[in-house]
Scaffold this motif. Structure first.
Motif, short mmCIF file in Angstrom:
data_model
loop_
_atom_site.label_atom_id
_atom_site.label_comp_id
_atom_site.label_asym_id
_atom_site.label_seq_id
_atom_site.Cartn_x
_atom_site.Cartn_y
_atom_site.Cartn_z
N VAL A 165 0.82 -1.32 0.18
CA VAL A 165 -0.10 -0.13 -0.08
C VAL A 165 0.79 1.26 0.17
O VAL A 165 1.87 1.34 0.57
CB VAL A 165 -1.00 0.05 1.25
CG1 VAL A 165 -1.85 1.20 1.34
CG2 VAL A 165 -1.93 -1.33 1.24
N GLN A 166 0.56 2.30 -0.80
CA GLN A 166 1.22 3.50 -0.89
C GLN A 166 0.58 4.33 0.61
O GLN A 166 -0.12 5.31 0.27
CB GLN A 166 0.83 4.25 -2.13
CG GLN A 166 1.74 3.46 -3.30
CD GLN A 166 2.95 4.15 -3.29
OE1 GLN A 166 3.56 4.87 -2.45
NE2 GLN A 166 3.66 3.99 -4.62
N TRP A 167 1.10 3.99 1.75
CA TRP A 167 0.59 4.70 2.75
C TRP A 167 0.88 6.11 3.00
O TRP A 167 -0.30 6.68 3.22
CB TRP A 167 1.44 4.31 3.86
CG TRP A 167 1.26 2.69 4.26
CD1 TRP A 167 2.15 1.85 3.91
CD2 TRP A 167 0.13 2.00 4.68
NE1 TRP A 167 1.66 0.42 4.32
CE2 TRP A 167 0.59 0.73 4.79
CE3 TRP A 167 -1.02 2.32 5.07
CZ2 TRP A 167 -0.38 -0.47 5.03
CZ3 TRP A 167 -2.10 1.36 5.58
CH2 TRP A 167 -1.72 -0.07 5.61
N TYR A 168 1.83 6.75 2.23
CA TYR A 168 1.93 8.20 1.98
C TYR A 168 1.17 8.90 1.02
O TYR A 168 1.26 9.76 0.83
CB TYR A 168 3.32 8.48 1.94
CG TYR A 168 4.11 8.17 3.25
CD1 TYR A 168 4.29 9.19 4.26
CD2 TYR A 168 4.86 7.02 3.49
CE1 TYR A 168 5.19 8.79 5.48
CE2 TYR A 168 5.61 6.68 4.78
CZ TYR A 168 5.61 7.80 5.60
OH TYR A 168 6.29 7.44 6.59
N MET A 169 0.33 8.02 0.47
CA MET A 169 -0.74 8.73 -0.58
C MET A 169 -2.08 8.14 -0.27
O MET A 169 -2.98 8.77 -1.01
CB MET A 169 -0.08 8.16 -2.05
CG MET A 169 1.13 8.47 -2.48
SD MET A 169 1.50 8.21 -4.05
CE MET A 169 0.44 9.02 -5.11
N GLU A 170 -2.34 7.47 0.73
CA GLU A 170 -3.65 7.08 1.28
C GLU A 170 -4.19 8.20 2.48
O GLU A 170 -3.69 7.54 3.54
CB GLU A 170 -3.88 5.67 1.53
CG GLU A 170 -3.26 4.88 0.28
CD GLU A 170 -4.50 4.95 -0.87
OE1 GLU A 170 -5.53 5.25 -0.40
OE2 GLU A 170 -4.46 4.40 -1.94
N LYS A 171 -4.88 9.20 1.98
CA LYS A 171 -5.12 10.04 3.05
C LYS A 171 -6.16 9.46 4.07
O LYS A 171 -6.24 9.97 5.32
CB LYS A 171 -5.77 11.30 2.80
CG LYS A 171 -6.79 11.21 1.85
CD LYS A 171 -7.19 12.79 1.26
CE LYS A 171 -8.43 12.69 0.14
NZ LYS A 171 -8.79 13.96 0.03
N LYS A 172 -6.98 8.47 3.75
CA LYS A 172 -7.84 7.85 4.74
C LYS A 172 -7.31 7.31 5.94
O LYS A 172 -8.04 7.07 7.09
CB LYS A 172 -8.77 6.70 3.95
CG LYS A 172 -7.90 5.60 3.43
CD LYS A 172 -8.88 4.66 2.77
CE LYS A 172 -8.26 3.56 2.19
NZ LYS A 172 -8.97 2.62 1.22
#
Length: 316
Positions: free
Chosen positions: A165-172
């Motif tokens: 997962v692109q954690w630093y692009m998933e604002k949720k």
């Protein structure tokens, strides 16, 4: 009666003593520190009302910069991102205030119930240690967990058949991350304050409660919590005073200023920093000035409400 009146007059005419001189000398370093670092810099508040430009040294720049009145404050209202900053700052702080009081109080009460002193001190130290870590260090640890390529979480998910997962692009995910990190770092400090309050409660109250057959919950409800009320209220008032402020390191350093997370990490303090980066020092000063005034008003307002409800618990 005559002797009492003479003694009263002698007390009123009490002259300056050697002890007064010694105590005054002890206060001088603190007084000088406050004057130099708290009161003298307040003259710089005038920058909030000027279009600050560099004209030689700071003093020359201060006087030669154009006076613009409330124009810098207008930027805070008209800026398209002002509402986002205000919403995030207030929203997060309301959650921080509630959880930052409830959880430390609960932990302090639970640790106080531990009979083993060594075990209790171990828990206290483990919970208090994160408070001393800088957000730069914390951001590096978070990156080690959430990095897309080499992060521990993504590596574990990949090894178990999942997708990274692109954690630093998933604002949720980030509102939860930020709340948990704030609690993890600050909960120990609040817990220590409440533990100190509990340790000051007279043990005879608990001894009498045990004799009367009170359970642990009843002792907590009728002795511990009422005895902690004043400190809890004071901590609440101080927390409300910071409701228009945010921890810059938490909201800027930990998310690594990711543009994808702008909607959930942009706060008033981040707005001040970005204003400084773009060389609009007047706008940054206006935002900081607004925060200072808001803090003062919020503390006075919260104290006034508390004083109306319970005068004994008010700060002022």
């Amino acid at each position: 009666m005559a002797k009492k009146n003479e003694l009263g007059r002698e007390k009123k005419k009490r002259h300056w003593s050697r002890d007064d001189s010694e105590l005054t000398l002890l206060t001088v370093p603190t007084l000088v520190w406050f004057l130099l670092f708290s009161y003298v810099p307040m003259a710089g508040m005038i920058i909030a009302f000027k279009d600050f430009k560099i004209h030689g040294n700071f003093i020359q720049s201060l006087f030669k910069s154009e006076w613009v009145g409330l124009k810098n404050f207008k930027f805070m209202v008209t800026s398209p991102d002002a509402w986002t900053a205000l919403r995030n700052t207030l929203g997060y702080n309301i959650i921080f205030i509630v959880l930052g009081i409830v959880l430390p109080v609960a932990l302090a009460i639970m640790i106080n119930q531990i009979h083993g002193k060594r075990l209790a001190k171990t828990y206290q130290t483990a919970m208090f240690m994160p408070y001393f870590l800088s957000w730069v260090v914390v951001s590096s640890v978070v990156w080690a967990f959430l990095s897309y390529d080499k992060g521990i979480v993504n590596s574990w998910m990949t090894n178990n058949g999942g997708e990274p997962v692109q954690w630093y692009m998933e604002k949720k995910y980030w509102p939860l991350f930020l709340i948990l990190l704030n609690l993890w770092k600050g909960i120990g400090n609040g817990m220590i304050i409440y533990l100190a309050t509990i340790s000051g409660i007279d043990p005879s109250y608990y001894e009498a409660a045990v004799i009367d057959g009170a359970t642990k919950w009843q002792q907590t409800k009728y002795i511990t919590l009422p005895s902690m009320k004043t400190v809890i209220v004071i901590m609440f008032i101080l927390s409300v005073g910071n409701i228009f402020s945010s921890d810059f390191g938490l909201f800027y350093q930990v998310p690594r200023n990711s543009n994808s997370l702008f909607d959930v990490t942009y706060t008033i303090d981040v707005m001040v920093y970005t204003s400084l980066k773009s060389a609009t020092l007047g706008m940054a000063s206006a935002a900081a000035f607004f925060q200072s005034v808001a803090r003062c008003l919020m503390i006075l307002g919260a104290n006034a409400i508390v004083k109306r409800i319970d005068p004994d618990s008010a700060m002022i």
